[in-house]
Design a protein around this motif. Structure first.
Motif, PDB file in Angstrom:
ATOM      1  N   ASP A 236      49.682 -13.229  95.323  1.00 31.61           N
ATOM      2  CA  ASP A 236      50.986 -12.629  94.977  1.00 31.61           C
ATOM      3  C   ASP A 236      51.328 -11.500  95.952  1.00 31.61           C
ATOM      4  O   ASP A 236      52.497 -11.332  96.332  1.00 31.61           O
ATOM      5  CB  ASP A 236      50.962 -12.083  93.536  1.00 31.61           C
ATOM      6  CG  ASP A 236      51.054 -13.204  92.497  1.00 31.61           C
ATOM      7  OD1 ASP A 236      51.202 -14.375  92.912  1.00 31.61           O
ATOM      8  OD2 ASP A 236      50.968 -12.909  91.286  1.00 31.61           O
ATOM      9  N   ALA A 237      50.306 -10.735  96.340  1.00 29.68           N
ATOM     10  CA  ALA A 237      50.564  -9.640  97.292  1.00 29.68           C
ATOM     11  C   ALA A 237      51.090 -10.206  98.608  1.00 29.68           C
ATOM     12  O   ALA A 237      52.039  -9.668  99.199  1.00 29.68           O
ATOM     13  CB  ALA A 237      49.278  -8.842  97.522  1.00 29.68           C
ATOM     14  N   LEU A 257      47.075  -3.183 101.259  1.00 27.76           N
ATOM     15  CA  LEU A 257      46.470  -3.761 100.061  1.00 27.76           C
ATOM     16  C   LEU A 257      45.263  -2.929  99.608  1.00 27.76           C
ATOM     17  O   LEU A 257      44.486  -2.462 100.446  1.00 27.76           O
ATOM     18  CB  LEU A 257      45.990  -5.177 100.395  1.00 27.76           C
ATOM     19  CG  LEU A 257      45.279  -5.928  99.293  1.00 27.76           C
ATOM     20  CD1 LEU A 257      46.266  -6.826  98.549  1.00 27.76           C
ATOM     21  CD2 LEU A 257      44.150  -6.795  99.852  1.00 27.76           C
ATOM     22  N   ILE A 258      45.140  -2.729  98.298  1.00 27.67           N
ATOM     23  CA  ILE A 258      43.928  -2.097  97.743  1.00 27.67           C
ATOM     24  C   ILE A 258      43.570  -2.872  96.475  1.00 27.67           C
ATOM     25  O   ILE A 258      44.418  -3.011  95.586  1.00 27.67           O
ATOM     26  CB  ILE A 258      44.175  -0.623  97.331  1.00 27.67           C
ATOM     27  CG1 ILE A 258      44.898   0.157  98.432  1.00 27.67           C
ATOM     28  CG2 ILE A 258      42.861   0.066  96.946  1.00 27.67           C
ATOM     29  CD1 ILE A 258      45.385   1.527  97.980  1.00 27.67           C
ATOM     30  N   VAL A 283      45.186  -5.943  91.638  1.00 30.59           N
ATOM     31  CA  VAL A 283      45.578  -5.774  93.045  1.00 30.59           C
ATOM     32  C   VAL A 283      46.736  -4.779  93.123  1.00 30.59           C
ATOM     33  O   VAL A 283      47.641  -4.805  92.278  1.00 30.59           O
ATOM     34  CB  VAL A 283      46.028  -7.147  93.628  1.00 30.59           C
ATOM     35  CG1 VAL A 283      46.581  -7.006  95.031  1.00 30.59           C
ATOM     36  CG2 VAL A 283      44.880  -8.146  93.600  1.00 30.59           C
ATOM     37  N   TYR A 284      46.707  -3.924  94.158  1.00 33.31           N
ATOM     38  CA  TYR A 284      47.799  -2.964  94.388  1.00 33.31           C
ATOM     39  C   TYR A 284      48.277  -3.095  95.825  1.00 33.31           C
ATOM     40  O   TYR A 284      47.476  -3.410  96.717  1.00 33.31           O
ATOM     41  CB  TYR A 284      47.320  -1.525  94.182  1.00 33.31           C
ATOM     42  CG  TYR A 284      46.884  -1.221  92.765  1.00 33.31           C
ATOM     43  CD1 TYR A 284      47.712  -0.520  91.898  1.00 33.31           C
ATOM     44  CD2 TYR A 284      45.637  -1.640  92.297  1.00 33.31           C
ATOM     45  CE1 TYR A 284      47.310  -0.240  90.589  1.00 33.31           C
ATOM     46  CE2 TYR A 284      45.229  -1.376  90.999  1.00 33.31           C
ATOM     47  CZ  TYR A 284      46.070  -0.675  90.150  1.00 33.31           C
ATOM     48  OH  TYR A 284      45.668  -0.413  88.867  1.00 33.31           O
ATOM     49  N   ASP A 310      59.139 -11.669  89.560  1.00 33.78           N
ATOM     50  CA  ASP A 310      58.182 -12.741  89.270  1.00 33.78           C
ATOM     51  C   ASP A 310      56.794 -12.428  89.845  1.00 33.78           C
ATOM     52  O   ASP A 310      55.795 -12.980  89.390  1.00 33.78           O
ATOM     53  CB  ASP A 310      58.700 -14.078  89.826  1.00 33.78           C
ATOM     54  CG  ASP A 310      59.042 -13.991  91.315  1.00 33.78           C
ATOM     55  OD1 ASP A 310      59.568 -12.923  91.748  1.00 33.78           O
ATOM     56  OD2 ASP A 310      58.781 -14.958  92.050  1.00 33.78           O
ATOM     57  N   LEU A 311      56.740 -11.544  90.845  1.00 36.31           N
ATOM     58  CA  LEU A 311      55.455 -11.188  91.454  1.00 36.31           C
ATOM     59  C   LEU A 311      54.980  -9.804  91.022  1.00 36.31           C
ATOM     60  O   LEU A 311      53.789  -9.578  90.808  1.00 36.31           O
ATOM     61  CB  LEU A 311      55.584 -11.191  92.995  1.00 36.31           C
ATOM     62  CG  LEU A 311      55.973 -12.515  93.645  1.00 36.31           C
ATOM     63  CD1 LEU A 311      56.297 -12.303  95.122  1.00 36.31           C
ATOM     64  CD2 LEU A 311      54.845 -13.530  93.505  1.00 36.31           C
ATOM     65  N   VAL A 312      55.933  -8.877  90.912  1.00 30.93           N
ATOM     66  CA  VAL A 312      55.586  -7.476  90.642  1.00 30.93           C
ATOM     67  C   VAL A 312      55.330  -7.291  89.148  1.00 30.93           C
ATOM     68  O   VAL A 312      56.195  -7.536  88.322  1.00 30.93           O
ATOM     69  CB  VAL A 312      56.759  -6.561  91.086  1.00 30.93           C
ATOM     70  CG1 VAL A 312      56.513  -5.118  90.653  1.00 30.93           C
ATOM     71  CG2 VAL A 312      56.951  -6.639  92.594  1.00 30.93           C
TER      72      VAL A 312
END
Ligand SMILES: Cc1cc2nc3c(=O)[nH]c(=O)nc-3n(C[C@H](O)[C@H](O)[C@H](O)COP(=O)(O)OP(=O)(O)OC[C@H]3O[C@@H](n4cnc5c(N)ncnc54)[C@H](O)[C@@H]3O)c2cc1C
Length: 478
Positions: A236-237, A257-258, A283-284, A310-312
């Motif tokens: 998704d990220a 990404l983290i 995931v962030y 839809d992703l966030v």
């Protein structure tokens, strides 16, 4: 190689540099002996600190004549053990006194900076002229421009402005034999023959000593918007990244990404920091956009995130610059504290952006299968396909077992990198730490060419011997 013994070496060099230019006392050498990571230590035979190009040239001429091995040193923040002296004995050449900003031209959008200038000082000088020097990363308060050029440094803004290589317009370099190559120019277009500066960029001090660089500048953004987003998966990220590239025009400057484990490291290290979102997410991503004044940047980022519902899963948009900087601290503190004060395996790999999510899944699964006792910390500049998959040993593990763990984990990660046609070093370079893995993988034709370049630029192999290519005692450089 080390034909000159310390006492005569000091006598040989003392005459070349004026008073204060050569340090030899133990207490003076200490701060040039250990790098930022603390993993690499090397006591130099002496530290030479030339304060002008002429002094650097005289120094190198003498070192060339006397076959004295040297290693150039910037801010010692490099992560591949290249800038500290080798055990075989080397003189460190510190760039710290060659640290002037020679010029800033807002009309050329260019600046000329000496190699010992700290990156943050160069960035400030650009800002004072309403310009941006885009190279940005956690070590910018300590690393120096020559180190950035020698490692072809990347950082947070590569996806918009490129690596250091893309920002260098010209270089001034003192060669191994003391000759000065004046390639300092601020031309945007120049097709006169070979582009020699490219050979020095990323050469990790093995081909010449960079004394100054002409760097490309950009208009200083007057607006910066930052958001921290929570997501379900790395897939998704990466889908969000692909959309951001298209929908935020070219205004996207960072996409970091983290994984949750990294956020937890920050929360443990800093109890005054709250969990950044209402609940934890696997995931962030830290997203940053920037622009000049004629764009409603805040609305653009807000609308983009709303359109990606839809992703966030959740997110926070900074309402001020101070809040934006605070969001970045979740990443910076994690980087500093990930090793719990001890050693950990650092990897710095890249794969095609389209393969990054699969790579992370495969690598984490492999580590979980073989080393469930270790902690994997995963973060990176994923907009460039660059990920750091670091491995922290369990507390109290014996030193020998730690070494074994690092070897096993690195081999495993690199094998998966190979499967995805990636690179074992995206940003940090080869130095000494990645040399074995590099030489195991290098194409034989590329190795021949690289060895030929080394011979042409440094025939006596006095410059950073044993970094990137194997040391001179090995006939075929392997
Ligand atoms: C917290 C932290 C975050 C980091 N983040 C990033 C990141 O996001 N992206 C990234 O790319 N790197 C990153 N790094 C790695 C490091 O900061 C960079 O590699 C930086 O460019 C090194 O600069 P330095 O002045 O410290 O060089 P040093 O460590 O002193 O030297 C690095 C290499 O350059 C050579 N060298 C130094 N000066 C010269 C010169 N004038 N001429 C020729 N050779 C020279 C040295 O011999 C050595 O091989 C990070 C490091 C830390 C500690």
């Amino acid at each position: 190689m080390n034909a000159v013994q310390p006492a005569s070496l000091i006598a040989t060099l003392a005459g070349v540099l004026p008073d204060g230019g050569l340090l030899t006392a133990d207490e003076d050498l200490a701060r040039y002996s250990r790098d930022w990571s603390g993993d690499h230590f090397g006591r130099p035979l002496a530290v030479a600190r030339p304060a002008s190009v002429e002094e650097m040239s005289a120094l190198m001429r003498r070192c060339h004549e006397e076959r004295i091995p040297v290693v150039p040193q910037g801010g010692l923040t490099g992560l591949v053990g290249a800038a500290v002296a080798a055990d075989s004995g080397e003189v460190v050449i510190s760039l710290e006194r060659l640290n002037r900003i020679r010029s800033v031209s807002p009309i050329d959008f260019a600046m000329v900076v000496e190699a010992g200038c700290i990156l943050e000082d160069a960035k400030r000088a650009a800002e004072e002229n309403d310009c941006l020097l885009p190279i940005t990363f956690g070590a910018q308060g300590s690393c120096r421009i020559g180190g950035n050029v020698a490692t072809n440094a990347g950082g947070f803004n590569v996806l918009r402005y490129g690596m250091t290589r893309d920002l260098v317009l010209g270089l001034e370099v003192v060669l191994a034999d003391g000759r000065v190559w004046n390639g300092l120019k601020v031309l945007r277009k120049d097709n006169r023959g070979y582009d020699l500066k490219q050979v020095f960029i990323g050469s990790e001090g093995t081909l010449g000593i960079v004394t100054a660089a002409a760097l490309k500048l950009y208009p200083r953004p007057t607006q910066i918007e930052t958001a921290l987003i929570g997501l379900r998966t790395v897939e998704d990220a990466m889908a969000l990244y692909a959309r951001a590239r298209r929908e935020c025009s070219d205004l996207l400057t960072a996409f970091e990404l983290i994984l949750r484990g990294g956020i937890e490291i920050t929360l443990q290290a800093r109890p005054d920091f709250a969990d950044p979102l209402a609940r934890p997410y696997p995931v962030y991503v830290l997203v940053e956009v920037s622009s000049g004044g004629l764009v409603d940047l805040q609305a653009m980022l807000r609308d983009f995130l709303a359109g990606a519902a839809d992703l966030v899963e959740d997110g926070v948009m900074a309402s001020s610059r101070a809040q934006g900087e605070r969001l970045w601290l979740y990443r910076e503190i994690m980087v500093e504290r990930q090793g719990r004060g001890g050693r950990y395996l650092r990897t710095d790999v890249s794969v095609p952006i389209s393969k990054l999510a699969d790579f992370v899944t495969d690598a984490l699964a492999a580590l979980e299968r073989t080393r469930p006792d270790a902690l994997a910390v995963t973060y990176g500049h994923v907009g460039d396909g660059n990920i750091h998959l670091n491995v922290v040993p369990p507390e109290g593990m014996a030193a020998e077992a730690v070494e074994h763990l690092f070897e096993e984990a690195e081999e495993q990660i690199f094998a998966i990198v190979d499967r995805y046609a990636g690179s074992i070093s995206a940003e940090h370079g080869i130095g000494r730490v990645k040399q074995k893995a590099f030489l195991e993988r290098i194409d034989p034709v590329a190795l021949d060419l690289a060895a030929g370049i080394k011979d042409a630029f440094d025939p006596h192999r006095i410059l950073s011997n044993g970094r990137i290519l194997a040391s001179k005692s090995s006939l075929d450089y392997r």
